[in-house]
Design an enzyme around this catalytic site. Structure first.
Site, PDB file in Angstrom:
ATOM      1  N   GLU A  37      13.895  -4.654   2.970  1.00  0.00           N
ATOM      2  CA  GLU A  37      13.010  -5.541   3.730  1.00  0.00           C
ATOM      3  C   GLU A  37      12.547  -6.707   2.870  1.00  0.00           C
ATOM      4  O   GLU A  37      13.256  -7.687   2.718  1.00  0.00           O
ATOM      5  CB  GLU A  37      11.822  -4.739   4.283  1.00  0.00           C
ATOM      6  CG  GLU A  37      12.215  -3.757   5.384  1.00  0.00           C
ATOM      7  CD  GLU A  37      11.003  -3.103   6.024  1.00  0.00           C
ATOM      8  OE1 GLU A  37      10.098  -3.832   6.453  1.00  0.00           O
ATOM      9  OE2 GLU A  37      10.959  -1.855   6.077  1.00  0.00           O
ATOM     10  N   GLY A  41       7.430  -4.823  -1.267  1.00  0.00           N
ATOM     11  CA  GLY A  41       7.232  -3.630  -0.452  1.00  0.00           C
ATOM     12  C   GLY A  41       6.051  -3.711   0.495  1.00  0.00           C
ATOM     13  O   GLY A  41       5.558  -4.787   0.826  1.00  0.00           O
ATOM     14  N   ALA A 185      -9.128   5.549   3.428  1.00  0.00           N
ATOM     15  CA  ALA A 185      -9.271   4.161   3.007  1.00  0.00           C
ATOM     16  C   ALA A 185      -8.711   3.184   4.038  1.00  0.00           C
ATOM     17  O   ALA A 185      -9.356   2.181   4.371  1.00  0.00           O
ATOM     18  CB  ALA A 185      -8.594   3.957   1.654  1.00  0.00           C
ATOM     19  N   ILE A 186      -7.522   3.450   4.573  1.00  0.00           N
ATOM     20  CA  ILE A 186      -6.897   2.523   5.517  1.00  0.00           C
ATOM     21  C   ILE A 186      -7.745   2.403   6.781  1.00  0.00           C
ATOM     22  O   ILE A 186      -8.057   1.294   7.242  1.00  0.00           O
ATOM     23  CB  ILE A 186      -5.470   2.979   5.867  1.00  0.00           C
ATOM     24  CG1 ILE A 186      -4.572   2.906   4.633  1.00  0.00           C
ATOM     25  CG2 ILE A 186      -4.887   2.122   6.992  1.00  0.00           C
ATOM     26  CD1 ILE A 186      -3.186   3.495   4.834  1.00  0.00           C
ATOM     27  N   ASP A 313       4.776   6.351  -3.690  1.00  0.00           N
ATOM     28  CA  ASP A 313       4.385   7.064  -2.470  1.00  0.00           C
ATOM     29  C   ASP A 313       5.408   8.098  -2.027  1.00  0.00           C
ATOM     30  O   ASP A 313       5.057   9.146  -1.497  1.00  0.00           O
ATOM     31  CB  ASP A 313       4.144   6.069  -1.332  1.00  0.00           C
ATOM     32  CG  ASP A 313       2.875   5.257  -1.516  1.00  0.00           C
ATOM     33  OD1 ASP A 313       2.136   5.521  -2.485  1.00  0.00           O
ATOM     34  OD2 ASP A 313       2.615   4.356  -0.688  1.00  0.00           O
ATOM     35  N   HIS A 447     -26.701  -8.303 -19.745  1.00  0.00           N
ATOM     36  CA  HIS A 447     -27.774  -8.468 -18.762  1.00  0.00           C
ATOM     37  C   HIS A 447     -27.871  -9.933 -18.372  1.00  0.00           C
ATOM     38  O   HIS A 447     -27.779 -10.802 -19.240  1.00  0.00           O
ATOM     39  CB  HIS A 447     -29.102  -8.007 -19.359  1.00  0.00           C
ATOM     40  CG  HIS A 447     -30.286  -8.292 -18.489  1.00  0.00           C
ATOM     41  ND1 HIS A 447     -30.616  -7.501 -17.420  1.00  0.00           N
ATOM     42  CD2 HIS A 447     -31.203  -9.282 -18.522  1.00  0.00           C
ATOM     43  CE1 HIS A 447     -31.695  -7.984 -16.830  1.00  0.00           C
ATOM     44  NE2 HIS A 447     -32.071  -9.072 -17.486  1.00  0.00           N
TER      45      HIS A 447
END
Length: 468
Positions: A37, A41, A185-186, A313, A447
């Site tokens: 594709e 990705g 999360a999605i 994945d 700070h």
């Protein structure tokens, strides 16, 4: 095709795949990458990056409605959904093009098409036009084909009214009402985006809390924040079925108390997990083991077949781009014989959710630390006690730390609030360096910054907090 023989061929050009290819090239390997594709990705084209572009737009819209708080005024504040989506796609396109540049820079041959294992060290390549290309041979093959949205019977997307993340990224309308199935999360990121832009959002989660992988205290804080924004949330509930009409969807729920509820929404987003892209790769024929939609690997990302590896994945959770990238590097370095390579420690992988307020974490939750047998010390610090957060007008949030009481080891850190997805890396570095409370206490935090809360949450765990 200029060449057909390589030291390494990577199948899939997502974050794990293209990073693996780059590292291989750096180590002197003749490398090719196959992509059916788009370079980059899902992450760059249909996931991490374009969703953050959308969420940035909703964040700006939220701030515009707070102008008076900061001394400004404006009339007729409105948004153009088409332009928001167009910007998101432009961002994705720019980064995908950037990956193409990186492939050229590192002299990595890009093969446009799909690959399939065909005997030892051989890949059959089918071009995007469906026609076969010459086979390629490789001493090593890395499968990095990613994953796709999981579906269940009765909860199938139709691409029009019932969306996966792909359709949600390019909405044809701004729905007045929206059902989000799943609060990981999605799901929560899309719920946050559409709610901020004005949609009536209902979230249904089968488990007993939203963002179920997060620390329970953070999940509870998040739920209160989401409900304050107007989200309707049902936990311990199930969507029994979806019935698409002409322009709306009827959803039937079974609630936590066992009662049924039916209501109608303009659109539905399915976010019920993902499954690896393991089909049509010749895995079974080659002897590569697949378990519940994911390729089985050892700590070095090797499958049971010599010379065949899997990362990202497709190789299982956590389904995170940065995990895939790290696996790509360690896998290639192990193949190349680089000294000092370490297996991936999942306890050092941070997780981020870019909703409003943001959520980020690394390491063990409080419950997981106790379950693992640790005697623990826990620290907290609220955003409301931090000067920078007050100056920013972002006082909703919390930083939490979990330490081993005996050794002082940082076991986990959990955060919710503005910019915690940037802050979490401080704790991630600390965990990687096996930091104890002593080093963190003695570290000087600038700070005024939000990062001071990280220091205070450590001090609080040991009874030394200064500003609450």
């Amino acid at each position: 095709m200029a060449d057909t023989s390589f030291d390494l061929v990577v199948v899939g050009a997502g974050p794990g795949g293209y990073v693996a290819a780059i590292r291989a090239s750096q180590l002197g390997m003749k490398t090719a990458i196959v992509e059916r594709e788009n370079l980059g990705g899902i992450c760059l084209n249909w996931g991490c990056i374009p969703t953050k572009a959308l969420l940035r737009s909703s964040e700006i819209y939220h701030l515009l409605h707070r102008l008076d708080e900061f001394g400004f005024s404006a009339k007729d504040i409105a948004f153009d959904l088409g332009k928001i989506v167009a910007r998101s796609r432009k961002v994705a396109g720019r980064l995908s093009g950037g990956v193409g540049y990186l492939m050229k820079k590192h002299k990595i041959q890009v093969l446009d098409g799909a690959a399939k294992l065909k005997g030892k060290g051989v890949l059959a390549i089918t071009g995007k036009d469906g026609k076969p290309l010459p086979d390629v041979t490789a001493k090593n093959i890395i499968i990095a084909t990613g994953a796709r949205a999981r579906t269940f019977p009765g909860l199938e997307p139709d691409g029009k009214l019932i969306w996966t993340y792909r359709e949600a990224l390019v909405p044809d309308i701004m729905p007045k009402s929206l059902l989000v199935v799943g609060s990981g999360a999605i799901g929560i990121e899309f719920a946050s985006f559409f709610r901020t832009l004005g949609a009536e959002v209902t979230v249904v989660e089968m488990l007993d809390r939203v963002l179920p992988v997060e620390d329970e205290e953070i999940s509870a804080f998040a739920r209160k924040a989401f409900e304050k924004q107007g989200m309707k949330i049902h936990t311990g509930a199930r969507v029994e079925g979806l019935k698409a009409g002409a322009d709306t969807v009827e959803a039937k729920l079974t609630l936590k108390d066992g009662k049924s509820q039916t209501f109608t929404v303009d659109r539905v987003i399915l976010a019920v997990g993902i499954t690896g892209n393991v089909e049509n790769l010749g895995l079974e024929e080659a002897g590569v083991k697949v378990d519940r939609g994911h390729i089985v690997i050892d700590p070095w990302c090797a499958t049971g077949v010599p010379g065949v590896y899997a990362i990202g994945d497709v190789a299982g959770p956590p389904w995170l781009a940065h995990k895939a990238m790290h696996e790509g590097v360690l896998c290639v370095e192990k193949i190349a014989g680089v000294k000092g390579v370490h297996p991936l420690d999942t306890k050092n992988i941070p997780g981020c959710t870019y909703c409003m307020p943001q959520v980020a974490s690394v390491g063990l939750t409080e419950a997981a630390a106790k379950a693992a047998g640790h005697e623990i010390k826990v620290g907290h610090f609220p955003y409301a006690g931090n000067g920078k957060a007050i100056a920013l007008g972002e006082t909703e949030g919390l930083v939490k730390t979990v330490f081993d009481a005996k050794t002082g080891a940082l076991l986990g850190a959990h955060m919710i609030g503005a910019e915690v997805t940037e802050l979490i890396q401080g704790y991630t570095i600390g965990k990687t360096l096996e930091t104890t409370e002593a080093e963190l206490m003695h570290t000087i935090f600038p700070h005024p910054t939000l990062s001071e809360m990280m220091h205070e949450a450590v001090l609080d765990a040991y009874g030394e907090v200064l500003h609450i």
